[in-house]
Design an enzyme around this catalytic site. Structure first.
Site, PDB file in Angstrom:
ATOM      1  N   GLU A 442       7.378  11.001   1.086  1.00  0.00           N
ATOM      2  CA  GLU A 442       7.238  11.785  -0.172  1.00  0.00           C
ATOM      3  C   GLU A 442       6.509  10.989  -1.243  1.00  0.00           C
ATOM      4  O   GLU A 442       6.862  11.037  -2.413  1.00  0.00           O
ATOM      5  CB  GLU A 442       8.616  12.209  -0.696  1.00  0.00           C
ATOM      6  CG  GLU A 442       9.316  13.256   0.098  1.00  0.00           C
ATOM      7  CD  GLU A 442       8.423  14.417   0.459  1.00  0.00           C
ATOM      8  OE1 GLU A 442       7.507  14.731  -0.317  1.00  0.00           O
ATOM      9  OE2 GLU A 442       8.625  14.989   1.541  1.00  0.00           O
TER      10      GLU A 442
HETATM   11  C1  LIG Z   1       9.790   9.332   9.133  1.00  0.00           C
HETATM   12  C2  LIG Z   1       8.687   9.949   8.330  1.00  0.00           C
HETATM   13  C3  LIG Z   1       8.753  11.294   7.992  1.00  0.00           C
HETATM   14  C4  LIG Z   1       7.696  11.878   7.306  1.00  0.00           C
HETATM   15  N1  LIG Z   1       7.716  13.244   7.091  1.00  0.00           N
HETATM   16  C5  LIG Z   1       6.587  13.836   6.630  1.00  0.00           C
HETATM   17  C6  LIG Z   1       6.486  15.268   6.579  1.00  0.00           C
HETATM   18  O1  LIG Z   1       7.434  15.985   6.910  1.00  0.00           O
HETATM   19  N2  LIG Z   1       5.327  15.820   6.158  1.00  0.00           N
HETATM   20  C7  LIG Z   1       4.259  15.067   5.786  1.00  0.00           C
HETATM   21  O2  LIG Z   1       3.239  15.630   5.424  1.00  0.00           O
HETATM   22  N3  LIG Z   1       4.323  13.712   5.823  1.00  0.00           N
HETATM   23  C8  LIG Z   1       5.449  13.088   6.235  1.00  0.00           C
HETATM   24  N4  LIG Z   1       5.517  11.715   6.293  1.00  0.00           N
HETATM   25  C9  LIG Z   1       4.365  10.938   5.870  1.00  0.00           C
HETATM   26  C10 LIG Z   1       4.626  10.150   4.600  1.00  0.00           C
HETATM   27  O3  LIG Z   1       4.663  11.002   3.485  1.00  0.00           O
HETATM   28  C11 LIG Z   1       3.532   9.078   4.529  1.00  0.00           C
HETATM   29  O4  LIG Z   1       3.864   8.114   5.522  1.00  0.00           O
HETATM   30  C12 LIG Z   1       3.440   8.432   3.176  1.00  0.00           C
HETATM   31  O5  LIG Z   1       2.951   9.338   2.230  1.00  0.00           O
HETATM   32  C13 LIG Z   1       2.516   7.199   3.208  1.00  0.00           C
HETATM   33  O6  LIG Z   1       1.316   7.473   3.850  1.00  0.00           O
HETATM   34  P1  LIG Z   1       0.819   6.495   5.019  1.00  0.00           P
HETATM   35  O7  LIG Z   1       1.921   6.334   5.989  1.00  0.00           O
HETATM   36  O8  LIG Z   1      -0.469   7.006   5.513  1.00  0.00           O
HETATM   37  O9  LIG Z   1       0.624   5.085   4.320  1.00  0.00           O
HETATM   38  P2  LIG Z   1      -0.686   4.635   3.521  1.00  0.00           P
HETATM   39  O10 LIG Z   1      -1.124   5.716   2.611  1.00  0.00           O
HETATM   40  O11 LIG Z   1      -1.655   4.069   4.475  1.00  0.00           O
HETATM   41  O12 LIG Z   1      -0.068   3.464   2.629  1.00  0.00           O
HETATM   42  C14 LIG Z   1       0.171   2.144   3.142  1.00  0.00           C
HETATM   43  C15 LIG Z   1       0.544   1.235   1.963  1.00  0.00           C
HETATM   44  O13 LIG Z   1      -0.544   1.185   1.035  1.00  0.00           O
HETATM   45  C16 LIG Z   1      -0.096   1.552  -0.252  1.00  0.00           C
HETATM   46  N5  LIG Z   1      -1.138   2.335  -0.909  1.00  0.00           N
HETATM   47  C17 LIG Z   1      -1.851   3.367  -0.404  1.00  0.00           C
HETATM   48  N6  LIG Z   1      -2.703   3.835  -1.311  1.00  0.00           N
HETATM   49  C18 LIG Z   1      -2.539   3.111  -2.430  1.00  0.00           C
HETATM   50  C19 LIG Z   1      -3.129   3.132  -3.721  1.00  0.00           C
HETATM   51  N7  LIG Z   1      -4.054   4.025  -4.063  1.00  0.00           N
HETATM   52  N8  LIG Z   1      -2.701   2.218  -4.628  1.00  0.00           N
HETATM   53  C20 LIG Z   1      -1.732   1.329  -4.322  1.00  0.00           C
HETATM   54  N9  LIG Z   1      -1.154   1.261  -3.110  1.00  0.00           N
HETATM   55  C21 LIG Z   1      -1.539   2.146  -2.181  1.00  0.00           C
HETATM   56  C22 LIG Z   1       1.154   2.396  -0.041  1.00  0.00           C
HETATM   57  O14 LIG Z   1       2.019   2.353  -1.170  1.00  0.00           O
HETATM   58  C23 LIG Z   1       1.759   1.715   1.182  1.00  0.00           C
HETATM   59  O15 LIG Z   1       2.534   0.618   0.798  1.00  0.00           O
HETATM   60  C24 LIG Z   1       6.597  11.093   6.912  1.00  0.00           C
HETATM   61  C25 LIG Z   1       6.573   9.732   7.198  1.00  0.00           C
HETATM   62  C26 LIG Z   1       7.593   9.157   7.900  1.00  0.00           C
HETATM   63  C27 LIG Z   1       7.506   7.680   8.226  1.00  0.00           C
END
Ligand SMILES: Cc1cc2nc3c(=O)[nH]c(=O)nc-3n(C[C@H](O)[C@H](O)[C@H](O)COP(=O)(O)OP(=O)(O)OC[C@H]3O[C@@H](n4cnc5c(N)ncnc54)[C@H](O)[C@@H]3O)c2cc1C
Length: 600
Positions: A442
C-alpha cells in the site's frame, strides 16, 4: 498462549472514554444504534475471530495455498471463515440498510475488523479486499456495474482485488503498461501483467472481481493516463450470475515471508484468451478513484499492523507472567525461589514498549476511523470538511507509524520469550513475519514519507496542519494533573520545534531545493508520527487521570495506572528520540543524498 486478541477493556476505554463513540448515535445515520448494539457487534466479532479465524492461523501459515492443475488449493477453514464473516453481515456492515448493510460507524467496524486481523491476518485479507473493492464500485460504478457486482460482493458470493502493481512498476504507478483497447460494443480488451495481487486467485468464492489499473491506447503519459476497469474472472450476465471464463489467468503463486494464508498472485490479462474489462467512471481518472480504495487500504494496513503488534504483546505479556527465571539483582540467596521474568525491569521495558506501540497505534487508527465518520456524517458541514482534511493529512502517518512500530513490538515480543520466541512452537515469530509486510505494501513507508513532506503538509496552504494544531491544543489544555501537564509541556515544546523545522523545509521546497529537502523525508515522517502518537498518549492519559479518582475496584485502578505508566514511557523514552530527526532536518543533512552508488 493467550486467546486475547485485543484487550476488550482497553478497546472500550479507547472507544468510549477517549473518543466518545457513543455520541455518534445522535447522528441520523446511526440513530437506530445504541452503545448496546455497538458492543454486541464487537462481541460477535471477537467471538467469531477466535472461533473461525484464530483456529487456522498457524495451520494456514504452515500449509500455504498451492497451485495444482491451474487451481488454487487451500485449507477449507479459510472459506468457512470468509462465509461466516459474510453471513454475519460484516462485509456490508458499514453500508446503507438498503444495500443489506448495518449502517455501523467506521469506528465500530474498524474495531471489529481489528479482531479478525489480530486472529488471522492471512484469512482476514480476503474480506477486507472485497469490501474495499465493493466500495469503489459503490461510489464510482454505474448502475449496470452495481447490479452485476456490488450486491454479490457485499453478500460474499464474489470477492474483490486491487490490481495495480506490475513487475516493473510498484511504487511508480505512472509507469504501468497494462493496456485497454476499446471494442465496438463499448467495453475494453485488457492486455498486460500484474504482480503481487492479493487474493487474485483462490477457492473461496464463485467469482473474483479485479479492480485493474490500465492505460487506454493513446492516453496521456504518466498518472494522468491511468483508467480503472472491472475485470471479472468469470463473465457475468445481466442478473449478476457468472458464466464463461474471462481471459484473466493465474501465472503463478508467490511465496512469502508471512501473510501466507492470503494468496499472492501473478496475473496475466489477455494472454491465452481475450480479457474483457469494463471502464469505471471516466477515462483517465482511474488513479483518483483508486486512491479512495488505497486510502482506505492504507488506514486498514496501519490498523492491521497495530493489532498484530497488539497480539504479540498479549502473548508475550502472558508468557512473562508464567516464565520463571533468575532473581532480582539485589537477591543474594541462590536458594530463594526464581521470579517470573516480568519482575525484571528489562523485561518490563520490553513490555512497556510493546504496550506503548500497540495501544498508541490502535488509538491513532481509531482516531482515523472517527475522522472517516466525521467526514461523512458530522451534522455540521464545516466539521465534515475539516475532518476530511485532517484525515488526508494523517493518512500517511496512520499507514506508516503503526507499520513501523507494530513489527518493532513483535520483535520485542520474540525477545521477551527468549529462545522460545525464535522457535515455531510459539506464535510470536509468525506475528513478526506477518507484520513485516506492512511497511512495504500500500505504498512503502518511504513513499508515505514523500507524500507527507512533499504534498500533504502543504495542501490547501497547510490548512490540514493548522486544523491539526487546533485539535492538539484542545488536549494540551485539558491536561489537569501534574503528570499530564508535564507531558503536555514536552509535547508542546516538541511541536514548536517541529513547526519551525517545517517552515524552513517549506522555504527550501519553494526555493526549488526539492531533492535536498525530500532526501530526509523519512526523518520527517518519524518526527511527525511520534508527535501524533505522543498526542494520542496524552489523550489517553488525560482520560485515565480523570477516571482514576472515581475507579471503584483494584482492576480498574490498575488499568488506569497502566495507561498512565505507558504514557510516561512514551514521553520519557520515545518522544525524546525525535531530537535526532530535528537536528538532521534542521541541517538538511545531505549524507544520504550525496553518497554515490559507486562508493558502496
Ligand atoms: C505480500 C504483498 C501483497 C501485495 N498486495 C498487492 C495487491 O493486492 N495489489 C497490488 O496492486 N499490489 C500489491 N502489492 C505490491 C506492493 O504494493 C508493492 O510491493 C509496493 O508498492 C512496492 O513496490 P515494489 O515492490 O515494486 O518496490 P519498488 O517500488 O521497487 O521499491 C523498492 C524500494 O525503493 C524505494 N523507492 C521506490 N521509489 C522510490 C522513490 N521515488 N523515492 C524513494 N524511494 C523509492 C521503496 O520505498 C522501496 O524501499 C503487494 C506486495 C506484497 C509484498
Amino acid at each position: 498462549m493467550t486467546d486475547t486478541l485485543i484487550d476488550r477493556r482497553d478497546l472500550a476505554f479507547q472507544l468510549y472514554e477517549v473518543m466518545d463513540t457513543e455520541s455518534l448515535i445522535q447522528r441520523e445515520r446511526f440513530s437506530e444504534h445504541s452503545k448496546e448494539t455497538f458492543d454486541a457487534v464487537i462481541e460477535t466479532a471477537d467471538k467469531m475471530a477466535k472461533e473461525k479465524f484464530a483456529n487456522h492461523n498457524s495451520a494456514a501459515d504452515k500449509d500455504e495455498p498451492k497451485f495444482v492443475n491451474g487451481q488454487v488449493e487451500m485449507l477449507p477453514d479459510v472459506k468457512q471463515a470468509f462465509d461466516a464473516y459474510a453471513e454475519a453481515g460484516f462485509l456490508a456492515g458499514r453500508y446503507d440498510y438498503d444495500l443489506g448493510g448495518m449502517q455501523l460507524p467506521e469506528s465500530v467496524m474498524a474495531a471489529c475488523n481489528g479482531f479478525f486481523t489480530a486472529a488471522n491476518p492471512g484469512t482476514a485479507g480476503y474480506p477486507f479486499l472485497t469490501t474495499a473493492a465493493a466500495n469503489l464500485i459503490r461510489v464510482f460504478g454505474n448502475d449496470e456495474q452495481k447490479t452485476k457486482f456490488l450486491s454479490n460482493m457485499l453478500s460474499g458470493r464474489y470477492s474483490g482485488t486491487m490490481a495495480l502493481t506490475e513487475p516493473h512498476a510498484g511504487s511508480s504507478l505512472a509507469d504501468i503498461r497494462t493496456s485497454a483497447t476499446p471494442t465496438a460494443d463499448g467495453h475494453y480488451l485488457i492486455k498486460g501483467a500484474k504482480i503481487y495481487i492479493s487474493g487474485g486467485e483462490q477457492s473461496i468464492t464463485e467469482n473474483i472481481v479485479h479492480m485493474v489499473l490500465a492505460k487506454i491506447k493513446g492516453a496521456p503519459a504518466g498518472v494522468k493516463g491511468i483508467s480503472l476497469f472491472i475485470v471479472p474472472k468469470f463473465h457475468v450476465d445481466e442478473n449478476g450470475n457468472p458464466g464463461d471464463r474471462n481471459g484473466v489467468s493465474l501465472a503463478g503463486l508467490i511465496h512469502k515471508l508471512g501473510y501466507r494464508g492470503t494468496t499472492s498472485t501473478a496475473l496475466s490479462f489477455g494472454d491465452d484468451a481475450p480479457c474483457h474489462g469494463y471502464l469505471v467512471g471516466e477515462p483517465h481518472q482511474g488513479l483518483k478513484y483508486m486512491f479512495q480504495m488505497m486510502n482506505e487500504a492504507r488506514i486498514g494496513v496501519g490498523f492491521g499492523a497495530a493489532v498484530i503488534g497488539y497480539r504479540g504483546y498479549m502473548h508475550s505479556l502472558e508468557y512473562a507472567k508464567d516464565r520463571l527465571q533468575g532473581r532480582k539483582a539485589s537477591e543474594k540467596n541462590p536458594e530463594s525461589p526464581q521470579v517470573p521474568i516480568i519482575d525484571h525491569a528489562d523485561v518490563r521495558r520490553m513490555l512497556l514498549a510493546q504496550k506503548a506501540y500497540s495501544e498508541g497505534g490502535l488509538a491513532l487508527c481509531l482516531y482515523g476511523a472517527r475522522l472517516m465518520d466525521d467526514q461523512h456524517t458530522h451534522p455540521d458541514e464545516q466539521k465534515r470538511m475539516e475532518a476530511g482534511k485532517l484525515l488526508d493529512l494523517l493518512t500517511p502517518v496512520i499507514k506508516a507509524w503503526p507499520s513501523e512500530y507494530g513489527p518493532k513490538a513483535n520483535d520485542l515480543a520474540i525477545q521477551v520469550y527468549g529462545g522460545a520466541g525464535y522457535t515455531r512452537e510459539y506464535p510470536v515469530e509468525q506475528c513478526w513475519r506477518d507484520n513485516r509486510l506492512n511497511p512495504i505494501h500500500e505504498g512503502t513507508n518511504g513513499i508515505q514519507a514523500l507524500d507527507l513532506l512533499g504534498r500533504k503538509i502543504w495542501q490547501d496552504q497547510s490548512h490540514g496542519l493548522q486544523l491539526l494544531m487546533q485539535e492538539m491544543q484542545v488536549d494540551l489544555q485539558a491536561a489537569t494533573t501534574e503528570r499530564c501537564q508535564q507531558w503536555a509541556l514536552s509535547l508542546s515544546e516538541t511541536l514548536q520545534q517541529a513547526v519551525k523545522v517545517t517552515q524552513s523545509l517549506g522555504k527550501s521546497l519553494m526555493g526549488g531545493e526539492v531533492d535536498k529537502t525530500l532526501a530526509n523525508a523519512s526523518c520527517y515522517l518519524h518526527l511527525f508520527g511520534h508527535i501524533i502518537v505522543a498526542w494520542m498518549w496524552l489523550r489517553q492519559a488525560n482520560a485515565a487521570a480523570h477516571a482514576l479518582g472515581s475507579a471503584n475496584s483494584d482492576s480498574e485502578r490498575n488499568f488506569y495506572q497502566g495507561k498512565l505508566q505507558a504514557a510516561q514511557y512514551f514521553f520519557h523514552w520515545e518522544l525524546p528520540t525525535v531530537a535526532q530527526d530535528l537536528v538532521l532536518l534542521r541541517n538538511q543533512d545531505d549524507t544520504c543524498l550525496n553518497m554515490k552508488a559507486d562508493w558502496f
